[in-house]
Design an enzyme around this catalytic site. Structure first.
Site, PDB file in Angstrom:
ATOM      1  NE  ARG A  82      -3.866  -2.241   2.040  1.00 56.60           N
ATOM      2  CZ  ARG A  82      -4.781  -2.527   1.110  1.00 56.60           C
ATOM      3  NH1 ARG A  82      -5.079  -1.629   0.188  1.00 56.60           N
ATOM      4  NH2 ARG A  82      -5.414  -3.691   1.107  1.00 56.60           N
ATOM      5  CG  ASP A  83       1.536   5.519  -2.345  1.00 57.14           C
ATOM      6  OD1 ASP A  83       2.063   5.523  -3.471  1.00 57.14           O
ATOM      7  OD2 ASP A  83       1.753   6.427  -1.493  1.00 57.14           O
ATOM      8  CB  ILE A  84       3.723   5.630   2.665  1.00 59.15           C
ATOM      9  CG1 ILE A  84       3.882   5.715   4.164  1.00 59.15           C
ATOM     10  CG2 ILE A  84       4.288   6.848   1.964  1.00 59.15           C
ATOM     11  CD1 ILE A  84       5.336   5.654   4.626  1.00 59.15           C
TER      12      ILE A  84
ATOM     13  CG  ASN B  34       4.244   9.032 -12.574  1.00 60.34           C
ATOM     14  OD1 ASN B  34       3.453   9.395 -13.444  1.00 60.34           O
ATOM     15  ND2 ASN B  34       3.944   9.073 -11.286  1.00 60.34           N
TER      16      ASN B  34
ATOM     17  CD  GLU C 147       7.147  11.785  -5.087  1.00 62.16           C
ATOM     18  OE1 GLU C 147       7.085  10.864  -4.240  1.00 62.16           O
ATOM     19  OE2 GLU C 147       6.358  12.727  -5.110  1.00 62.16           O
TER      20      GLU C 147
ATOM     21  CG  HIS D   3       6.564   3.025  -8.554  1.00 62.49           C
ATOM     22  ND1 HIS D   3       7.859   3.493  -8.668  1.00 62.49           N
ATOM     23  CD2 HIS D   3       5.778   4.127  -8.479  1.00 62.49           C
ATOM     24  CE1 HIS D   3       7.849   4.809  -8.640  1.00 62.49           C
ATOM     25  NE2 HIS D   3       6.603   5.224  -8.539  1.00 62.49           N
ATOM     26  CG  MET D   4       0.829  -0.572 -12.445  1.00 60.01           C
ATOM     27  SD  MET D   4       0.338  -2.237 -12.996  1.00 60.01           S
ATOM     28  CE  MET D   4       1.154  -2.329 -14.579  1.00 60.01           C
ATOM     29  CG  HIS D   5       1.159   4.982  -8.764  1.00 61.75           C
ATOM     30  ND1 HIS D   5       1.289   5.579  -7.526  1.00 61.75           N
ATOM     31  CD2 HIS D   5       2.274   5.344  -9.455  1.00 61.75           C
ATOM     32  CE1 HIS D   5       2.414   6.260  -7.471  1.00 61.75           C
ATOM     33  NE2 HIS D   5       3.042   6.146  -8.638  1.00 61.75           N
TER      34      HIS D   5
HETATM   35  P1  AMP Z   1       6.127   8.210  -8.104  1.00 66.75           P
HETATM   36  O1  AMP Z   1       5.860   9.679  -7.949  1.00 66.75           O
HETATM   37  O2  AMP Z   1       5.400   7.608  -9.265  1.00 66.75           O
HETATM   38  O3  AMP Z   1       7.605   7.899  -8.102  1.00 66.75           O
HETATM   39  O4  AMP Z   1       5.468   7.523  -6.840  1.00 66.75           O
HETATM   40  C1  AMP Z   1       6.175   7.189  -5.696  1.00 66.75           C
HETATM   41  C2  AMP Z   1       5.159   6.743  -4.670  1.00 66.75           C
HETATM   42  O5  AMP Z   1       5.820   6.032  -3.643  1.00 66.75           O
HETATM   43  C3  AMP Z   1       4.395   7.891  -4.011  1.00 66.75           C
HETATM   44  O6  AMP Z   1       2.990   7.738  -4.244  1.00 66.75           O
HETATM   45  C4  AMP Z   1       4.759   7.737  -2.521  1.00 66.75           C
HETATM   46  O7  AMP Z   1       3.679   8.059  -1.676  1.00 66.75           O
HETATM   47  C5  AMP Z   1       5.150   6.280  -2.433  1.00 66.75           C
HETATM   48  N1  AMP Z   1       6.062   5.924  -1.365  1.00 66.75           N
HETATM   49  C6  AMP Z   1       7.248   6.523  -1.051  1.00 66.75           C
HETATM   50  N2  AMP Z   1       7.835   5.906  -0.003  1.00 66.75           N
HETATM   51  C7  AMP Z   1       7.009   4.880   0.342  1.00 66.75           C
HETATM   52  C8  AMP Z   1       7.053   3.863   1.358  1.00 66.75           C
HETATM   53  N3  AMP Z   1       8.067   3.784   2.216  1.00 66.75           N
HETATM   54  N4  AMP Z   1       6.027   2.984   1.439  1.00 66.75           N
HETATM   55  C9  AMP Z   1       4.997   3.071   0.568  1.00 66.75           C
HETATM   56  N5  AMP Z   1       4.892   3.990  -0.408  1.00 66.75           N
HETATM   57  C10 AMP Z   1       5.880   4.893  -0.525  1.00 66.75           C
END
Ligand code: AMP
Length: 116
Positions: free
Chosen positions: A30-32, A88, A96, A101-103
């Site tokens: 799960r996304d944090i 992305n 980021e 990663h696939m959302h």
């Molecule tokens: P992106 O902007 O596509 O690189 O998405 C990175 C995602 O990773 C963001 O939605 C963050 O909220 C998520 N994220 C960053 N660190 C963690 C973590 N430790 N556990 C879960 N999700 C994370």
């Protein structure tokens, strides 16, 4: 050799995460910072920094990302109403974390996809 991110530590369970699926190729958690009622990240266990770095040998793993997405969408109960899968790539997309990663997002009406 690409530099590891926090996601490699999640795969190895060195830091906590709400892991909802893991197999030999894929980890999903799960996304944090969830942007929808269901917001799960589906990632390859192999470190691939961006979509630009996907190799032909990764095709099975990329396919598995979609079958895991389908399975998790059903488990989340969002398969019928619908959901969005987002990946992305690099700065203009706002990527980021440089481990692809696939959302998987859903659970309410998402509206039209905003570009920019
Ligand atoms: P992106 O902007 O596509 O690189 O998405 C990175 C995602 O990773 C963001 O939605 C963050 O909220 C998520 N994220 C960053 N660190 C963690 C973590 N430790 N556990 C879960 N999700 C994370």
């Amino acid at each position: 050799m690409a530099e590891e991110t926090i996601f490699s530590k999640i795969i190895r369970k060195e830091i906590p995460a709400d892991i909802v699926y893991q197999d030999d190729l894929i980890t999903a958690f799960r996304d944090i910072n969830p942007r929808a009622p269901s917001h799960i990240l589906i990632i390859p266990n192999k470190l691939i920094p961006t979509v630009n770095d996907i190799e032909t040998e990764d095709e099975v793993t990329m396919g598995r990302m979609f079958t895991v997405a389908r399975k998790l969408a059903k488990e989340e109960g969002i398969d019928k109403d619908g959901y969005r899968l987002i990946m992305n790539c690099n700065v203009h997309s706002g990527q980021e974390i440089y481990h692809i990663h696939m959302h998987l997002v859903g659970g309410h009406f998402l509206g039209p996809m905003l570009i920019g």
